[in-house]
Design a protein around this motif. Structure first.
Motif, PDB file in Angstrom:
ATOM      1  N   UNK A 162       0.844  -1.197   0.000  1.00 24.99           N
ATOM      2  CA  UNK A 162       0.000   0.000   0.000  1.00 24.99           C
ATOM      3  C   UNK A 162       0.879   1.246   0.000  1.00 24.99           C
ATOM      4  N   UNK A 163       0.322   2.340  -0.431  1.00 24.28           N
ATOM      5  CA  UNK A 163       1.054   3.600  -0.523  1.00 24.28           C
ATOM      6  C   UNK A 163       1.133   4.335   0.814  1.00 24.28           C
ATOM      7  N   UNK A 164       0.670   3.708   1.869  1.00 29.82           N
ATOM      8  CA  UNK A 164       0.765   4.326   3.193  1.00 29.82           C
ATOM      9  C   UNK A 164       2.242   4.507   3.556  1.00 29.82           C
ATOM     10  N   UNK A 165       2.578   5.666   4.099  1.00 31.56           N
ATOM     11  CA  UNK A 165       3.970   5.972   4.430  1.00 31.56           C
ATOM     12  C   UNK A 165       4.578   4.887   5.307  1.00 31.56           C
ATOM     13  N   UNK A 166       5.783   4.493   4.962  1.00 32.17           N
ATOM     14  CA  UNK A 166       6.493   3.457   5.700  1.00 32.17           C
ATOM     15  C   UNK A 166       7.968   3.836   5.777  1.00 32.17           C
ATOM     16  N   UNK A 167       8.690   3.226   6.673  1.00 31.31           N
ATOM     17  CA  UNK A 167      10.080   3.589   6.939  1.00 31.31           C
ATOM     18  C   UNK A 167      11.047   2.682   6.194  1.00 31.31           C
ATOM     19  N   UNK A 168      11.843   3.292   5.308  1.00 30.26           N
ATOM     20  CA  UNK A 168      12.766   2.514   4.468  1.00 30.26           C
ATOM     21  C   UNK A 168      13.792   1.691   5.243  1.00 30.26           C
ATOM     22  N   UNK A 169      14.268   2.096   6.444  1.00 33.78           N
ATOM     23  CA  UNK A 169      15.235   1.224   7.126  1.00 33.78           C
ATOM     24  C   UNK A 169      14.681  -0.165   7.424  1.00 33.78           C
ATOM     25  N   UNK A 170      13.401  -0.246   7.734  1.00 37.29           N
ATOM     26  CA  UNK A 170      12.777  -1.544   8.021  1.00 37.29           C
ATOM     27  C   UNK A 170      12.859  -2.447   6.788  1.00 37.29           C
ATOM     28  N   UNK A 171      12.584  -1.882   5.633  1.00 35.19           N
ATOM     29  CA  UNK A 171      12.550  -2.668   4.398  1.00 35.19           C
ATOM     30  C   UNK A 171      13.941  -3.026   3.894  1.00 35.19           C
ATOM     31  N   UNK A 172      14.902  -2.134   4.078  1.00 32.71           N
ATOM     32  CA  UNK A 172      16.281  -2.436   3.693  1.00 32.71           C
ATOM     33  C   UNK A 172      16.858  -3.560   4.532  1.00 32.71           C
ATOM     34  N   UNK A 173      16.636  -3.500   5.824  1.00 34.05           N
ATOM     35  CA  UNK A 173      17.148  -4.534   6.728  1.00 34.05           C
ATOM     36  C   UNK A 173      16.457  -5.872   6.480  1.00 34.05           C
ATOM     37  N   UNK A 174      15.153  -5.850   6.258  1.00 37.22           N
ATOM     38  CA  UNK A 174      14.413  -7.090   6.018  1.00 37.22           C
ATOM     39  C   UNK A 174      14.908  -7.797   4.753  1.00 37.22           C
ATOM     40  N   UNK A 175      15.131  -7.036   3.696  1.00 33.85           N
ATOM     41  CA  UNK A 175      15.637  -7.635   2.457  1.00 33.85           C
ATOM     42  C   UNK A 175      17.045  -8.187   2.671  1.00 33.85           C
ATOM     43  N   UNK A 176      17.869  -7.441   3.381  1.00 35.21           N
ATOM     44  CA  UNK A 176      19.248  -7.886   3.642  1.00 35.21           C
ATOM     45  C   UNK A 176      19.258  -9.212   4.405  1.00 35.21           C
ATOM     46  N   UNK A 177      18.338  -9.373   5.328  1.00 38.79           N
ATOM     47  CA  UNK A 177      18.279 -10.624   6.104  1.00 38.79           C
ATOM     48  C   UNK A 177      17.987 -11.831   5.213  1.00 38.79           C
ATOM     49  N   UNK A 178      17.225 -11.646   4.150  1.00 34.77           N
ATOM     50  CA  UNK A 178      16.957 -12.746   3.216  1.00 34.77           C
ATOM     51  C   UNK A 178      18.239 -13.201   2.526  1.00 34.77           C
ATOM     52  N   UNK A 179      19.172 -12.301   2.345  1.00 32.55           N
ATOM     53  CA  UNK A 179      20.429 -12.643   1.682  1.00 32.55           C
ATOM     54  C   UNK A 179      21.389 -13.299   2.661  1.00 32.55           C
ATOM     55  N   UNK A 180      21.593 -12.690   3.816  1.00 26.19           N
ATOM     56  CA  UNK A 180      22.561 -13.262   4.758  1.00 26.19           C
ATOM     57  C   UNK A 180      22.107 -14.610   5.303  1.00 26.19           C
ATOM     58  N   UNK A 181      20.793 -14.855   5.290  1.00 27.61           N
ATOM     59  CA  UNK A 181      20.286 -16.153   5.743  1.00 27.61           C
ATOM     60  C   UNK A 181      20.498 -17.248   4.696  1.00 27.61           C
TER      61      UNK A 181
END
Length: 149
Positions: free
Chosen positions: A40-59
């Motif tokens: 959704x276009x509701x405002x969200x915080x990019x640090x949460x999404x950057x870290x979440x994506x990074x965890x998929x890689x390091x895992x």
């Protein structure tokens, strides 16, 4: 790590449309896309999404990642705080190719307010098609990794 070509995509609210275009583009190339939103276009915080994506890689769940925000800068900074991540912001194909070939980058960051759709897809293609050159670059990547502690 999985044998399939898996790639994680994430963004903040400003880049949902471009993220979805990229997801469709790379799925058509045979990548299994793990799109972790938001939707959704509701405002969200990019640090949460950057870290979440990074965890998929390091895992080991995904080999590579593409993340987006308005400029690509903030979400890239967040992802790079995760040990094992080498993410670069690119607004041109040369840089996208070089971060893979010379830096063995495992994430690409794009600014949805910086690049248009056509250029973004060209940047993604350059990033995904470039292999790590190894050789003298391996030493430098090891030096970057040593900075993580």
């Amino acid at each position: 790590m999985t044998e399939n070509k898996r790639i994680v995509l994430s963004s903040d609210h400003s880049a949902i449309t471009l993220r979805q275009v990229i997801a469709n583009h790379i799925a058509a190339q045979g990548w299994e896309v793990v799109d972790i939103g938001p939707v959704t276009a509701e405002s969200t915080d990019y640090p949460i999404h950057g870290e979440a994506a990074a965890q998929h890689i390091v895992s080991g769940d995904c080999q590579l990642g593409i993340i987006l925000c308005g400029t690509g800068q903030g979400i890239m900074m967040a992802a790079n705080k995760v040990k094992g991540i080498r993410c670069g912001v690119c607004a041109d194909t040369f840089s996208a190719r070089m971060i893979r070939q010379h830096n063995d980058a495992n994430m690409l960051s794009l600014g949805a307010r910086v690049v248009g759709e056509g250029l973004a897809l060209d940047i993604v293609d350059a990033f995904l098609s470039a292999p790590f050159d190894g050789g003298r670059h391996s030493k430098r990547v090891s030096m970057i990794e040593a900075l993580e502690g």
